[in-house]
Design a protein around this motif. Structure first.
Motif, PDB file in Angstrom:
ATOM      1  N   ALA A  59       0.704  -1.019  -0.034  1.00  0.00           N
ATOM      2  CA  ALA A  59       0.041  -0.099   0.088  1.00  0.00           C
ATOM      3  C   ALA A  59       0.967   1.374  -0.252  1.00  0.00           C
ATOM      4  O   ALA A  59       2.144   1.069   0.036  1.00  0.00           O
ATOM      5  N   ARG A  60       0.343   2.499  -0.031  1.00  0.00           N
ATOM      6  CA  ARG A  60       0.873   3.685  -0.014  1.00  0.00           C
ATOM      7  C   ARG A  60       1.715   4.026   1.365  1.00  0.00           C
ATOM      8  O   ARG A  60       1.490   3.021   2.200  1.00  0.00           O
ATOM      9  N   HIS A  61       2.487   4.956   1.423  1.00  0.00           N
ATOM     10  CA  HIS A  61       3.014   5.498   2.478  1.00  0.00           C
ATOM     11  C   HIS A  61       4.271   4.433   2.860  1.00  0.00           C
ATOM     12  O   HIS A  61       4.135   3.549   3.977  1.00  0.00           O
ATOM     13  N   ASN A  62       5.039   4.361   2.063  1.00  0.00           N
ATOM     14  CA  ASN A  62       6.265   3.539   2.397  1.00  0.00           C
ATOM     15  C   ASN A  62       7.509   4.120   2.523  1.00  0.00           C
ATOM     16  O   ASN A  62       7.887   4.996   1.882  1.00  0.00           O
ATOM     17  N   ILE A  63       8.400   3.542   3.351  1.00  0.00           N
ATOM     18  CA  ILE A  63       9.667   4.082   3.412  1.00  0.00           C
ATOM     19  C   ILE A  63      10.765   3.115   2.739  1.00  0.00           C
ATOM     20  O   ILE A  63      10.492   1.687   2.810  1.00  0.00           O
ATOM     21  N   LEU A  64      11.415   3.388   1.860  1.00  0.00           N
ATOM     22  CA  LEU A  64      12.217   2.378   1.030  1.00  0.00           C
ATOM     23  C   LEU A  64      13.844   2.626   1.082  1.00  0.00           C
ATOM     24  O   LEU A  64      14.000   4.079   1.335  1.00  0.00           O
ATOM     25  N   LYS A  65      14.534   1.898   1.360  1.00  0.00           N
ATOM     26  CA  LYS A  65      15.829   2.080   1.690  1.00  0.00           C
ATOM     27  C   LYS A  65      16.796   0.960   1.194  1.00  0.00           C
ATOM     28  O   LYS A  65      16.562  -0.186   1.258  1.00  0.00           O
ATOM     29  N   GLU A  66      18.066   1.177   0.856  1.00  0.00           N
ATOM     30  CA  GLU A  66      19.265   0.249   0.535  1.00  0.00           C
ATOM     31  C   GLU A  66      19.574   0.160   2.126  1.00  0.00           C
ATOM     32  O   GLU A  66      19.649   0.861   2.833  1.00  0.00           O
ATOM     33  N   TYR A  95       7.752  -0.520   5.662  1.00  0.00           N
ATOM     34  CA  TYR A  95       8.914  -0.308   5.368  1.00  0.00           C
ATOM     35  C   TYR A  95       9.471  -0.965   4.274  1.00  0.00           C
ATOM     36  O   TYR A  95       9.568  -2.348   4.905  1.00  0.00           O
ATOM     37  N   LEU A  96      10.226  -0.869   3.527  1.00  0.00           N
ATOM     38  CA  LEU A  96      10.571  -1.799   2.464  1.00  0.00           C
ATOM     39  C   LEU A  96      12.238  -1.591   2.342  1.00  0.00           C
ATOM     40  O   LEU A  96      12.693  -0.650   1.924  1.00  0.00           O
ATOM     41  N   PHE A  97      12.942  -2.530   2.578  1.00  0.00           N
ATOM     42  CA  PHE A  97      14.385  -2.330   2.362  1.00  0.00           C
ATOM     43  C   PHE A  97      14.847  -3.189   1.201  1.00  0.00           C
ATOM     44  O   PHE A  97      14.258  -4.212   0.755  1.00  0.00           O
ATOM     45  N   LEU A  98      15.717  -2.637   0.330  1.00  0.00           N
ATOM     46  CA  LEU A  98      16.112  -3.187  -1.019  1.00  0.00           C
ATOM     47  C   LEU A  98      17.267  -3.790  -0.928  1.00  0.00           C
ATOM     48  O   LEU A  98      17.747  -3.933  -2.275  1.00  0.00           O
ATOM     49  N   GLY A  99      17.732  -4.333   0.033  1.00  0.00           N
ATOM     50  CA  GLY A  99      18.776  -5.479  -0.138  1.00  0.00           C
ATOM     51  C   GLY A  99      19.921  -5.110   0.429  1.00  0.00           C
ATOM     52  O   GLY A  99      20.325  -4.167   0.911  1.00  0.00           O
ATOM     53  N   ASP A 100      20.891  -6.065   0.056  1.00  0.00           N
ATOM     54  CA  ASP A 100      22.361  -5.850   0.516  1.00  0.00           C
ATOM     55  C   ASP A 100      22.715  -5.667   1.961  1.00  0.00           C
ATOM     56  O   ASP A 100      22.808  -4.491   2.422  1.00  0.00           O
ATOM     57  N   TYR A 101      21.975  -6.728   2.826  1.00  0.00           N
ATOM     58  CA  TYR A 101      22.141  -6.518   4.269  1.00  0.00           C
ATOM     59  C   TYR A 101      23.695  -6.897   4.939  1.00  0.00           C
ATOM     60  O   TYR A 101      23.769  -6.798   6.109  1.00  0.00           O
ATOM     61  N   VAL A 102      24.524  -7.717   3.946  1.00  0.00           N
ATOM     62  CA  VAL A 102      25.510  -8.315   4.531  1.00  0.00           C
ATOM     63  C   VAL A 102      26.629  -7.975   3.398  1.00  0.00           C
ATOM     64  O   VAL A 102      26.572  -7.346   2.432  1.00  0.00           O
ATOM     65  N   ASP A 103      28.137  -8.209   3.933  1.00  0.00           N
ATOM     66  CA  ASP A 103      29.227  -8.019   3.290  1.00  0.00           C
ATOM     67  C   ASP A 103      29.846  -6.563   3.349  1.00  0.00           C
ATOM     68  O   ASP A 103      28.878  -5.591   3.678  1.00  0.00           O
ATOM     69  N   ARG A 104      31.110  -6.378   3.094  1.00  0.00           N
ATOM     70  CA  ARG A 104      31.828  -5.048   3.206  1.00  0.00           C
ATOM     71  C   ARG A 104      31.561  -4.189   4.415  1.00  0.00           C
ATOM     72  O   ARG A 104      31.627  -3.094   4.246  1.00  0.00           O
ATOM     73  N   GLY A 105      31.551  -5.097   5.669  1.00  0.00           N
ATOM     74  CA  GLY A 105      31.599  -4.345   6.618  1.00  0.00           C
ATOM     75  C   GLY A 105      31.777  -5.210   7.920  1.00  0.00           C
ATOM     76  O   GLY A 105      31.703  -6.393   7.860  1.00  0.00           O
ATOM     77  N   ARG A 106      31.698  -4.369   9.270  1.00  0.00           N
ATOM     78  CA  ARG A 106      32.263  -5.406  10.252  1.00  0.00           C
ATOM     79  C   ARG A 106      30.911  -5.938  10.968  1.00  0.00           C
ATOM     80  O   ARG A 106      30.960  -7.305  11.620  1.00  0.00           O
ATOM     81  N   TRP A 107      29.844  -5.625  10.467  1.00  0.00           N
ATOM     82  CA  TRP A 107      28.565  -6.069  11.367  1.00  0.00           C
ATOM     83  C   TRP A 107      27.496  -6.536  10.363  1.00  0.00           C
ATOM     84  O   TRP A 107      26.237  -6.253  10.654  1.00  0.00           O
ATOM     85  N   GLY A 108      28.068  -7.188   9.511  1.00  0.00           N
ATOM     86  CA  GLY A 108      26.774  -7.759   8.533  1.00  0.00           C
ATOM     87  C   GLY A 108      25.714  -8.649   9.303  1.00  0.00           C
ATOM     88  O   GLY A 108      24.505  -8.455   9.058  1.00  0.00           O
ATOM     89  N   PHE A 109      26.418  -9.670  10.282  1.00  0.00           N
ATOM     90  CA  PHE A 109      25.246 -10.514  10.498  1.00  0.00           C
ATOM     91  C   PHE A 109      24.296  -9.657  11.869  1.00  0.00           C
ATOM     92  O   PHE A 109      23.224  -9.826  11.778  1.00  0.00           O
TER      93      PHE A 109
END
Length: 343
Positions: A59-66, A95-109
């Motif tokens: 539905a409407r009123h979404n937050i989207l983020k990488e 709230y819609l998250f657009l992926g890439d939750y892991v890798d390239r950082g210390r706190w992926g998990f």
């Protein structure tokens, strides 16, 4: 198949992580954490088993983020929480998250756990899309697997890695927001462009999307490219753009070594065919403000919500607020005090 290439500072990141874990206060797996690991083994699968289709409509009123694990997304998530998640854990907005939750950082998990718990507490409000790093070969190259092994040892490190990827294999890859916006991590696909057909032909479980469903792989890896750079890329590839094979809209993505780049003609054709207005994606770091409008008329918008990406960039982060009739507002998140995680 080897994983596609990105700007690889993996060895430097691995050395920094090893140095961190060699310190006297390095992370160890306590009895409480072992109990938590056993709990996750049963809780994780139940988070996503209720999904009945690949493509879902919000539905409407979404937050989207990488939500990239690079930089210090833990601090960025807390900054976002202070700004727009004030009602957490009882959310009233999607709230819609657009992926890439892991890798390239210390706190992926830790980032993945944060989002998994948010999903557990708000099943009908929090949605996670799959990114190109929610994929085993990519994680083996860009260190998420090694992060878990270094933190938790081979037994629990591999268990956590299997659990995370059990979820990743079942994550949706795209969403339609408010009946107007197409959202995916990378971009629009080349090999299959009708969303109804994509929804019907995409398996619910995809450990190897590159082999089984190439259109899914393309939505994870594709990039938009303005017309001038598109023509330059065509010249370098010795391709004469032609309507006969769609090379006037799509070209091989030489930067990634896989998938395609697409221009504004491809974006307009995809949106018209699926009766949508615009594309929202992530996958690239806008130089300054955490957001980039890729084509005239805002046909495609790139948003990035991780500051200090790869710990070498001074990029800011933003999120998008989608209102009625697909209207988009850019919300910049103040992360000036969030230092890079690998310093």
């Amino acid at each position: 198949m080897p994983p596609p290439t990105e700007n690889d500072e993996g060895e430097e990141e691995r050395a920094s992580l090893r140095e961190l874990l060699a310190q006297p206060n390095a992370i160890s797996l306590s009895d409480v954490e072992r109990a938590y690991a056993d709990y996750l083994e049963h809780a994780f699968p139940s988070l996503f088993l209720s999904r009945t289709s690949f493509l879902f409509y919000l539905a409407r009123h979404n937050i989207l983020k990488e939500a990239s694990g690079g930089g210090d997304l833990v601090k960025d998530l807390l900054s976002i929480e202070r700004c727009i998640l004030r009602s957490s854990p009882h959310l009233t907005t999607n709230y819609l998250f657009l992926g890439d939750y892991v890798d390239r950082g210390r706190w992926g998990f830790e980032v993945f756990l944060y989002l998994a718990v948010a999903k557990l507490l708000n099943r009908d409000r929090v949605f996670l899309l799959r990114g190109n790093h929610e994929f085993r070969l990519t994680q083996e190259k860009y260190k998420f697997k090694e992060e878990l092994l270094l933190k938790y040892g081979s037994t629990y490190g591999l268990k956590f890695w299997d659990l995370v990827n059990y979820v990743c294999d079942r994550l949706p890859v795209c969403a339609v927001v408010g009946g107007a916006l197409f959202a995916a991590h990378g971009g629009i696909p080349f090999s299959l462009t009708d969303l109804g057909t994509i929804n019907q032909q995409t398996p619910r479980v995809l450990p190897e999307p590159d082999r089984v469903a190439p259109w899914v792989w393309q939505m994870l890896w594709n990039d938009p490219m303005d017309w001038a750079r598109f023509l330059e890329a065509a010249q370098l590839q010795k391709v004469v753009p032609s309507a006969a094979n769609y090379t006037y809209m799509y070209l091989f993505n030489a930067k990634r070594g896989t998938a395609y780049v697409f221009n504004d003609y491809a974006a307009a054709a995809f949106l018209k065919a699926n009766r949508l207005q615009a594309i929202i994606r992530a996958h690239e770091v806008p130089e300054e403000l955490g957001v980039r409008f890729n084509f005239p008329g805002r046909l495609c918008t790139t948003v990035f919500s991780c500051s200090h990406y790869t710990n070498r960039m001074n990029n800011e982060c933003s999120v998008l607020l989608v209102g009625g009739e697909g209207r988009i507002r850019v919300l910049r998140i103040d992360t000036r005090l969030n230092k890079p995680a690998m310093m």
